[in-house]
Design a protein around this motif. Structure first.
Motif, mmCIF file in Angstrom:
data_model
loop_
_atom_site.group_PDB
_atom_site.id
_atom_site.type_symbol
_atom_site.label_atom_id
_atom_site.label_comp_id
_atom_site.label_asym_id
_atom_site.label_seq_id
_atom_site.Cartn_x
_atom_site.Cartn_y
_atom_site.Cartn_z
ATOM 1 N N TYR A 39 36.181 -39.509 1.486
ATOM 2 C CA TYR A 39 35.689 -40.863 1.722
ATOM 3 C C TYR A 39 34.209 -40.956 1.361
ATOM 4 O O TYR A 39 33.764 -41.929 0.760
ATOM 5 C CB TYR A 39 35.931 -41.284 3.169
ATOM 6 C CG TYR A 39 35.676 -42.751 3.397
ATOM 7 C CD1 TYR A 39 36.545 -43.713 2.879
ATOM 8 C CD2 TYR A 39 34.567 -43.186 4.095
ATOM 9 C CE1 TYR A 39 36.308 -45.059 3.064
ATOM 10 C CE2 TYR A 39 34.333 -44.529 4.289
ATOM 11 C CZ TYR A 39 35.207 -45.466 3.767
ATOM 12 O OH TYR A 39 34.966 -46.795 3.950
ATOM 13 N N ASP A 40 33.455 -39.935 1.716
ATOM 14 C CA ASP A 40 32.034 -39.903 1.376
ATOM 15 C C ASP A 40 31.844 -39.946 -0.142
ATOM 16 O O ASP A 40 30.965 -40.656 -0.641
ATOM 17 C CB ASP A 40 31.377 -38.658 1.959
ATOM 18 C CG ASP A 40 29.907 -38.578 1.628
ATOM 19 O OD1 ASP A 40 29.171 -39.548 1.899
ATOM 20 O OD2 ASP A 40 29.472 -37.539 1.083
ATOM 21 N N GLU A 41 32.640 -39.219 -0.872
ATOM 22 C CA GLU A 41 32.556 -39.238 -2.335
ATOM 23 C C GLU A 41 32.819 -40.640 -2.873
ATOM 24 O O GLU A 41 32.136 -41.101 -3.790
ATOM 25 C CB GLU A 41 33.542 -38.250 -2.945
ATOM 26 C CG GLU A 41 33.138 -36.806 -2.779
ATOM 27 C CD GLU A 41 34.185 -35.834 -3.324
ATOM 28 O OE1 GLU A 41 35.090 -36.277 -4.076
ATOM 29 O OE2 GLU A 41 34.103 -34.642 -2.986
ATOM 30 N N LYS A 42 33.810 -41.335 -2.305
ATOM 31 C CA LYS A 42 34.114 -42.704 -2.730
ATOM 32 C C LYS A 42 32.936 -43.629 -2.468
ATOM 33 O O LYS A 42 32.582 -44.456 -3.304
ATOM 34 C CB LYS A 42 35.337 -43.243 -1.989
ATOM 35 C CG LYS A 42 36.646 -42.822 -2.541
ATOM 36 C CD LYS A 42 37.740 -43.525 -1.762
ATOM 37 C CE LYS A 42 39.046 -43.462 -2.491
ATOM 38 N NZ LYS A 42 40.092 -44.196 -1.782
ATOM 39 N N VAL A 43 32.339 -43.504 -1.307
ATOM 40 C CA VAL A 43 31.209 -44.363 -0.948
ATOM 41 C C VAL A 43 30.023 -44.080 -1.870
ATOM 42 O O VAL A 43 29.392 -45.008 -2.389
ATOM 43 C CB VAL A 43 30.809 -44.163 0.530
ATOM 44 C CG1 VAL A 43 29.492 -44.857 0.847
ATOM 45 C CG2 VAL A 43 31.910 -44.671 1.450
ATOM 46 N N GLN A 44 29.718 -42.810 -2.082
ATOM 47 C CA GLN A 44 28.574 -42.440 -2.927
ATOM 48 C C GLN A 44 28.749 -42.892 -4.365
ATOM 49 O O GLN A 44 27.787 -43.254 -5.025
ATOM 50 C CB GLN A 44 28.332 -40.926 -2.871
ATOM 51 C CG GLN A 44 27.964 -40.397 -1.504
ATOM 52 C CD GLN A 44 26.753 -41.075 -0.897
ATOM 53 O OE1 GLN A 44 25.783 -41.382 -1.572
ATOM 54 N NE2 GLN A 44 26.817 -41.350 0.399
ATOM 55 N N SER A 45 29.978 -42.878 -4.862
ATOM 56 C CA SER A 45 30.234 -43.275 -6.245
ATOM 57 C C SER A 45 30.344 -44.790 -6.402
ATOM 58 O O SER A 45 30.440 -45.288 -7.513
ATOM 59 C CB SER A 45 31.515 -42.613 -6.756
ATOM 60 O OG SER A 45 32.653 -43.165 -6.117
ATOM 61 N N GLY A 46 30.355 -45.517 -5.284
ATOM 62 C CA GLY A 46 30.460 -46.969 -5.335
ATOM 63 C C GLY A 46 31.891 -47.462 -5.369
ATOM 64 O O GLY A 46 32.150 -48.656 -5.434
ATOM 65 N N GLU A 47 32.838 -46.547 -5.321
ATOM 66 C CA GLU A 47 34.257 -46.917 -5.342
ATOM 67 C C GLU A 47 34.665 -47.637 -4.061
ATOM 68 O O GLU A 47 35.491 -48.545 -4.079
ATOM 69 C CB GLU A 47 35.102 -45.658 -5.540
ATOM 70 C CG GLU A 47 36.539 -45.904 -5.850
ATOM 71 C CD GLU A 47 37.291 -44.619 -6.116
ATOM 72 O OE1 GLU A 47 38.506 -44.600 -5.867
ATOM 73 O OE2 GLU A 47 36.683 -43.632 -6.538
ATOM 74 N N ALA A 48 34.084 -47.240 -2.939
ATOM 75 C CA ALA A 48 34.367 -47.885 -1.652
ATOM 76 C C ALA A 48 33.093 -48.585 -1.204
ATOM 77 O O ALA A 48 32.078 -47.949 -0.969
ATOM 78 C CB ALA A 48 34.798 -46.843 -0.618
ATOM 79 N N ASP A 49 33.127 -49.904 -1.097
ATOM 80 C CA ASP A 49 31.963 -50.673 -0.705
ATOM 81 C C ASP A 49 31.948 -50.825 0.813
ATOM 82 O O ASP A 49 32.664 -51.651 1.388
ATOM 83 C CB ASP A 49 31.987 -52.038 -1.387
ATOM 84 C CG ASP A 49 30.714 -52.828 -1.158
ATOM 85 O OD1 ASP A 49 29.798 -52.308 -0.484
ATOM 86 O OD2 ASP A 49 30.635 -53.965 -1.654
ATOM 87 N N VAL A 50 31.126 -50.029 1.466
ATOM 88 C CA VAL A 50 31.054 -50.028 2.928
ATOM 89 C C VAL A 50 30.589 -51.386 3.442
ATOM 90 O O VAL A 50 31.112 -51.908 4.423
ATOM 91 C CB VAL A 50 30.099 -48.921 3.421
ATOM 92 C CG1 VAL A 50 29.915 -48.992 4.923
ATOM 93 C CG2 VAL A 50 30.634 -47.559 3.031
ATOM 94 N N PHE A 51 29.606 -51.994 2.796
ATOM 95 C CA PHE A 51 29.090 -53.279 3.259
ATOM 96 C C PHE A 51 30.145 -54.366 3.163
ATOM 97 O O PHE A 51 30.235 -55.238 4.013
ATOM 98 C CB PHE A 51 27.832 -53.660 2.485
ATOM 99 C CG PHE A 51 26.673 -52.769 2.800
ATOM 100 C CD1 PHE A 51 26.091 -52.791 4.051
ATOM 101 C CD2 PHE A 51 26.184 -51.894 1.855
ATOM 102 C CE1 PHE A 51 25.029 -51.966 4.361
ATOM 103 C CE2 PHE A 51 25.128 -51.068 2.157
ATOM 104 C CZ PHE A 51 24.540 -51.093 3.407
ATOM 105 N N GLU A 52 30.944 -54.335 2.130
ATOM 106 C CA GLU A 52 32.020 -55.323 1.964
ATOM 107 C C GLU A 52 32.995 -55.236 3.135
ATOM 108 O O GLU A 52 33.501 -56.236 3.622
ATOM 109 C CB GLU A 52 32.757 -55.077 0.648
ATOM 110 C CG GLU A 52 33.906 -56.012 0.389
ATOM 111 C CD GLU A 52 33.446 -57.428 0.069
ATOM 112 O OE1 GLU A 52 34.209 -58.363 0.370
ATOM 113 O OE2 GLU A 52 32.348 -57.586 -0.459
ATOM 114 N N ARG A 53 33.238 -54.024 3.610
ATOM 115 C CA ARG A 53 34.203 -53.822 4.690
ATOM 116 C C ARG A 53 33.616 -54.108 6.065
ATOM 117 O O ARG A 53 34.338 -54.421 6.993
ATOM 118 C CB ARG A 53 34.723 -52.390 4.655
ATOM 119 C CG ARG A 53 35.490 -52.087 3.381
ATOM 120 C CD ARG A 53 36.073 -50.733 3.408
ATOM 121 N NE ARG A 53 37.117 -50.711 4.429
ATOM 122 C CZ ARG A 53 37.797 -49.648 4.758
ATOM 123 N NH1 ARG A 53 37.564 -48.517 4.165
ATOM 124 N NH2 ARG A 53 38.728 -49.697 5.688
#
Length: 84
Positions: A39-53
């Protein structure tokens, strides 16, 4: 050094963690650690937008002054009950 983490988690998630651990032939701890790393890798790469969620909670239909007025009214009402 390992530390202890305590969290309330939905029962279905606990069952999934156990099933994954058995399927992968590893521990529940390893499953959780790997999931967090992925999950951290997704967030760092921009694949998972934490702010959007997470920021969606602030998208309200009513104006901020109206929300503030409602909250203050509720607070004053609860404080008034305590004084009587």
């Amino acid at each position: 050094m390992d530390k202890i983490l305590s969290a309330r988690v939905d029962e279905s998630v606990i069952h999934k963690i156990g099933a994954l651990a058995r399927q992968m032939g590893t521990t529940k701890k390893a499953v959780i650690e790997e999931a967090v790393h992925l999950y951290d890798e997704k967030v760092q790469s921009g694949e998972a937008d934490v702010f959007e969620r997470t920021l969606g909670a602030w998208a309200r239909k009513e104006a901020p002054p109206r929300t503030v007025a409602k909250v203050r009214r509720a607070f004053r009402g609860s404080m008034g009950r305590r004084r009587r």
